[in-house]
Design an enzyme around this catalytic site. Structure first.
Site, PDB file in Angstrom:
ATOM      1  N   HIS A   1       0.814  -1.217   0.000  1.00 39.44           N
ATOM      2  CA  HIS A   1       0.000   0.000   0.000  1.00 39.44           C
ATOM      3  C   HIS A   1       0.847   1.267   0.000  1.00 39.44           C
ATOM      4  CE1 HIS A   1       0.811   1.006   4.265  1.00 39.44           C
ATOM      5  NE2 HIS A   1       0.907  -0.302   4.416  1.00 39.44           N
ATOM      6  N   ASP A   2       0.388   2.232  -0.787  1.00 38.45           N
ATOM      7  CA  ASP A   2       0.950   3.587  -0.802  1.00 38.45           C
ATOM      8  C   ASP A   2       2.377   3.657  -1.329  1.00 38.45           C
ATOM      9  OD1 ASP A   2      -1.366   5.007   0.568  1.00 38.45           O
ATOM     10  OD2 ASP A   2      -0.833   3.543   2.112  1.00 38.45           O
TER      11      ASP A   2
ATOM     12  N   GLY B   1       5.002  -1.085   2.788  1.00 35.15           N
ATOM     13  CA  GLY B   1       4.199   0.097   2.611  1.00 35.15           C
ATOM     14  C   GLY B   1       5.007   1.383   2.525  1.00 35.15           C
TER      15      GLY B   1
END
Length: 267
Positions: free
Chosen positions: A118-119, A136
């Site tokens: 994520h991200d 992440g």
């Protein structure tokens, strides 16, 4: 061509000349650019945004929810640039509240079983070799290559044109144009072969080497070394990019390789 054995939600936005093979799954909040190819058993979930000419191979999952206990179901996306290939069983999670989106650039190759968490932000022309895992909010610069089984700690940055050797465990930032390897991961030189392949001039490569001599071989701390680089070397894009990268590092920059410390004796 969309095969009648594929599932494509009626709300999905599919561009012209997209091929969707049997048993692929495409959710409703999805955009797929013209000329893309979705292989059998590929899974494209809500929040996926694929550019033109992408190829998603069997077993790959794009826009799976973040593997982050802080995620509370907020609306986020996973955005893939043009002409990027995602090979078998690779996964690209969508973003979380931290940044709202995961981004993979154009002309990238995400090889089999690689994971983009994520991200993350992955630049253009980057290559993640088989079984690479980036945690992440990792940033990977344009043209970077992460060797097979590289694992990257959350929040780490990998600079433009940098390269990690296979099996690297990366917990510190890797500057642009550098090669990193060994255990613990260390600076092992400039990425000369990659730079020559991308038409960097001998003068550009020579200056990069001069910068790295001051940064990694002078014995000075990185702050002092950056000051010396700025004072003693002419202004170029490469000089400024490396110095800015080092000065803005939050996790710290990798150290020079110490041959006196054997890899199998490292903690």
């Amino acid at each position: 061509m969309i095969h009648n054995l594929a599932y494509v939600h009626p709300d999905a936005k599919i561009g012209e000349n997209v091929t969707v093979e049997p048993f692929a799954y495409i959710a409703g909040d999805v955009v797929i650019g013209a000329g893309s190819y979705i292989a059998p058993h590929a899974v494209i979930l809500d929040g996926a945004r694929l550019g033109a000419g992408c190829r998603v191979h069997s077993g790959a999952v794009v826009a799976g929810i973040p593997q982050d206990l802080k995620f509370k179901g907020e609306y986020t996306t996973a955005e893939i640039g043009d002409y990027t290939t995602i090979r078998e069983c690779a996964t690209v999670n969508r973003g979380s509240a931290a940044k709202g989106k995961t981004v993979v650039g154009s002309h990238c190759l995400i090889m089999a079983y690689a994971h983009v968490a994520h991200d993350c932000v992955v630049g253009d022309h980057a290559i993640l070799v088989n079984n690479v895992s980036i945690a992440g909010e990792v940033e990977v610069g344009d043209w970077a290559i992460l060797g097979g089984h590289t694992a990257v700690h959350q929040f780490v940055r990998i600079g433009e044109h940098a390269m990690t050797s296979g099996g690297s465990l990366v917990s510190k930032d890797v500057p642009p144009y550098a090669k990193a390897g060994h255990l613990p991961v260390s600076f092992i030189g400039a990425n000369f072969i990659g730079l020559r392949r991308r038409n960097f001039s001998p003068e550009q490569i020579g200056q990069i080497q001069d910068i790295f001599r001051i940064l990694f071989q002078s014995g000075k701390n990185y702050s002092t070394a950056c000051d010396e680089i700025m004072e003693s070397l002419p202004a170029t894009k490469e000089r400024d990019l490396i110095v800015d990268f080092v000065r803005t590092s939050k996790r710290g920059v990798i150290k020079p390789y110490n041959p006196a410390k054997r890899d199998d004796e490292s903690e």
